[in-house]
Design a protein around this motif. Structure first.
Motif, PDB file in Angstrom:
ATOM      1  N   ASN A 138       0.958  -1.560  -0.119  1.00 18.90           N
ATOM      2  CA  ASN A 138      -0.336  -0.016   0.158  1.00 18.90           C
ATOM      3  C   ASN A 138       0.802   1.093   0.449  1.00 18.90           C
ATOM      4  N   PRO A 139       1.438   1.424  -1.390  1.00 22.15           N
ATOM      5  CA  PRO A 139       2.535   2.938  -1.145  1.00 22.15           C
ATOM      6  C   PRO A 139       1.877   3.660  -1.001  1.00 22.15           C
ATOM      7  N   LYS A 140       0.305   4.046  -0.957  1.00 22.17           N
ATOM      8  CA  LYS A 140      -0.194   5.112  -0.468  1.00 22.17           C
ATOM      9  C   LYS A 140      -0.196   5.852   1.307  1.00 22.17           C
ATOM     10  N   LYS A 141      -0.190   4.318   1.302  1.00 19.01           N
ATOM     11  CA  LYS A 141      -0.447   4.777   2.860  1.00 19.01           C
ATOM     12  C   LYS A 141       0.513   4.193   3.851  1.00 19.01           C
ATOM     13  N   HIS A 142       1.915   4.148   2.995  1.00 16.51           N
ATOM     14  CA  HIS A 142       3.147   3.776   3.746  1.00 16.51           C
ATOM     15  C   HIS A 142       4.103   4.238   2.471  1.00 16.51           C
ATOM     16  N   PRO A 143       4.245   5.911   1.665  1.00 17.72           N
ATOM     17  CA  PRO A 143       5.337   6.062   1.053  1.00 17.72           C
ATOM     18  C   PRO A 143       6.653   6.040   1.756  1.00 17.72           C
ATOM     19  N   LYS A 144       6.768   6.016   2.626  1.00 26.57           N
ATOM     20  CA  LYS A 144       8.294   5.931   3.364  1.00 26.57           C
ATOM     21  C   LYS A 144       8.368   4.333   3.499  1.00 26.57           C
ATOM     22  N   VAL A 145       9.269   4.313   3.164  1.00 24.86           N
ATOM     23  CA  VAL A 145      10.478   2.611   3.365  1.00 24.86           C
ATOM     24  C   VAL A 145      11.989   2.768   3.425  1.00 24.86           C
ATOM     25  N   PRO A 146      11.625   2.881   4.818  1.00 20.33           N
ATOM     26  CA  PRO A 146      11.581   1.483   5.930  1.00 20.33           C
ATOM     27  C   PRO A 146      10.435   2.380   6.600  1.00 20.33           C
ATOM     28  N   HIS A 147       9.445   2.229   7.647  1.00 22.90           N
ATOM     29  CA  HIS A 147       8.577   3.211   8.086  1.00 22.90           C
ATOM     30  C   HIS A 147       8.464   2.800   9.633  1.00 22.90           C
ATOM     31  N   ARG A 148       8.204   2.924  10.729  1.00 24.00           N
ATOM     32  CA  ARG A 148       7.940   2.650  11.979  1.00 24.00           C
ATOM     33  C   ARG A 148       5.955   2.895  12.385  1.00 24.00           C
ATOM     34  N   HIS A 149       5.786   1.408  13.944  1.00 30.31           N
ATOM     35  CA  HIS A 149       4.818   1.268  13.755  1.00 30.31           C
ATOM     36  C   HIS A 149       4.474   0.923  15.495  1.00 30.31           C
ATOM     37  N   LYS A 150       4.398   2.674  15.860  1.00 31.59           N
ATOM     38  CA  LYS A 150       4.592   2.916  17.790  1.00 31.59           C
ATOM     39  C   LYS A 150       2.895   1.523  18.113  1.00 31.59           C
ATOM     40  N   TRP A 151       3.434   1.310  19.713  1.00 31.15           N
ATOM     41  CA  TRP A 151       2.616   0.070  20.276  1.00 31.15           C
ATOM     42  C   TRP A 151       1.653   1.008  20.965  1.00 31.15           C
ATOM     43  N   GLY A 152       0.292   0.510  21.327  1.00 31.98           N
ATOM     44  CA  GLY A 152       0.329   1.038  22.437  1.00 31.98           C
ATOM     45  C   GLY A 152      -2.010   0.655  22.694  1.00 31.98           C
ATOM     46  N   TYR A 153      -2.213   1.038  23.518  1.00 33.50           N
ATOM     47  CA  TYR A 153      -3.328   0.367  23.089  1.00 33.50           C
ATOM     48  C   TYR A 153      -4.569   0.820  22.671  1.00 33.50           C
ATOM     49  N   ASP A 154      -5.468  -0.263  21.504  1.00 36.50           N
ATOM     50  CA  ASP A 154      -6.851   1.252  21.992  1.00 36.50           C
ATOM     51  C   ASP A 154      -7.940   1.216  22.450  1.00 36.50           C
ATOM     52  N   SER A 155      -8.939   1.870  21.493  1.00 33.60           N
ATOM     53  CA  SER A 155      -9.894   2.478  21.747  1.00 33.60           C
ATOM     54  C   SER A 155     -10.786   1.805  22.382  1.00 33.60           C
ATOM     55  N   LYS A 156     -10.373  -0.240  21.927  1.00 33.93           N
ATOM     56  CA  LYS A 156     -10.857  -1.399  22.944  1.00 33.93           C
ATOM     57  C   LYS A 156     -10.401  -1.987  23.755  1.00 33.93           C
ATOM     58  N   GLY A 157      -9.420  -1.203  24.018  1.00 37.39           N
ATOM     59  CA  GLY A 157      -7.879  -1.403  24.919  1.00 37.39           C
ATOM     60  C   GLY A 157      -7.044  -3.287  25.048  1.00 37.39           C
ATOM     61  N   LYS A 158      -7.218  -3.623  23.481  1.00 42.41           N
ATOM     62  CA  LYS A 158      -6.184  -4.055  22.799  1.00 42.41           C
ATOM     63  C   LYS A 158      -4.666  -3.359  22.603  1.00 42.41           C
ATOM     64  N   TRP A 159      -3.987  -4.167  23.073  1.00 40.44           N
ATOM     65  CA  TRP A 159      -2.289  -4.119  22.723  1.00 40.44           C
ATOM     66  C   TRP A 159      -2.206  -4.241  21.220  1.00 40.44           C
ATOM     67  N   THR A 160      -2.097  -3.577  20.202  1.00 42.84           N
ATOM     68  CA  THR A 160      -1.854  -3.488  19.121  1.00 42.84           C
ATOM     69  C   THR A 160      -1.144  -1.858  18.170  1.00 42.84           C
ATOM     70  N   PRO A 161      -0.634  -2.145  16.775  1.00 45.11           N
ATOM     71  CA  PRO A 161       0.230  -0.923  16.533  1.00 45.11           C
ATOM     72  C   PRO A 161      -0.379  -0.182  16.097  1.00 45.11           C
ATOM     73  N   GLY A 162       0.165   1.381  15.902  1.00 48.53           N
ATOM     74  CA  GLY A 162      -0.337   2.352  15.617  1.00 48.53           C
ATOM     75  C   GLY A 162      -0.509   2.176  14.461  1.00 48.53           C
ATOM     76  N   LYS A 163      -0.509   3.762  14.093  1.00 46.51           N
ATOM     77  CA  LYS A 163      -0.542   4.406  12.233  1.00 46.51           C
ATOM     78  C   LYS A 163       1.541   4.428  12.355  1.00 46.51           C
ATOM     79  N   GLY A 164       1.582   4.278  11.327  1.00 44.74           N
ATOM     80  CA  GLY A 164       2.949   4.065  10.619  1.00 44.74           C
ATOM     81  C   GLY A 164       3.686   5.761  10.002  1.00 44.74           C
ATOM     82  N   TYR A 165       4.738   5.727  10.580  1.00 42.08           N
ATOM     83  CA  TYR A 165       5.456   7.375  10.947  1.00 42.08           C
ATOM     84  C   TYR A 165       7.136   7.098  10.369  1.00 42.08           C
TER      85      TYR A 165
END
Length: 165
Positions: A138-165
């Motif tokens: 998905n080059p539109k969502k992740h144009p930068k390679v390599p990219h990072r995802h920071k992990w944290g709790y989502d709205s349901k309280g589940k430990w998941t990766p966040g948006k890429g940066y």
């Protein structure tokens, strides 16, 4: 022996300074038709010119401090920042990376022989940051390679990766 060498050296320097400060000028006496030499001493302070700096007391240099050993946390944060392997590193060639691991460690996931993801596990052993070496198709969502995802709790309280940066 060293004192004698210092005394001799200082004497030679003092004599040289004296000879440098002397100005020799010929004097022409028209009446007697003889030449004589007039010596005048230049009153310049040689010490002010810094020529006797060897006699100034040496300042003691501070002892060099040994570099402090970095803590496990510092080494982990440095590796995470640079995107390099930690000391506690392992690799996976099949499946998915686990969401928990040994604290302050990293794991690589290889797909088709190429590095796909590097995951860092923090103080609690939970996934902290992922570095992805693909755009996930998905080059539109992740144009930068390599990219990072920071992990944290989502709205349901589940430990998941966040948006890429």
């Amino acid at each position: 022996m060293k004192k004698l060498a210092k005394v001799l050296l200082s004497s030679v320097i003092a004599l040289a300074m004296f000879l440098i400060s002397i100005q020799v000028q010929p004097v022409h006496n028209k009446e007697k038709k003889t030449n004589s030499i007039s010596i005048s001493i230049n009153n310049t302070n040689a010490e002010a010119k810094g020529l006797f700096s060897i006699f100034k007391p040496k300042t003691k240099s501070k002892p060099k401090q040994k570099p402090k050993k970095k803590t496990e946390t510092q080494l982990y944060n440095n590796a995470k920042k640079k995107g390099i392997k930690t000391k506690k590193h392992s690799a996976y060639h099949k499946g998915k990376l686990p969401t928990t691991g040994q604290k302050y460690s990293s794991k690589d996931l290889y797909k088709d022989g190429k590095l796909n993801t590097r995951r860092y596990y923090g103080k609690s052993g939970k996934a902290d940051i992922d570095i992805h070496y693909t755009n996930h198709g998905n080059p539109k969502k992740h144009p930068k390679v390599p990219h990072r995802h920071k992990w944290g709790y989502d709205s349901k309280g589940k430990w998941t990766p966040g948006k890429g940066y």
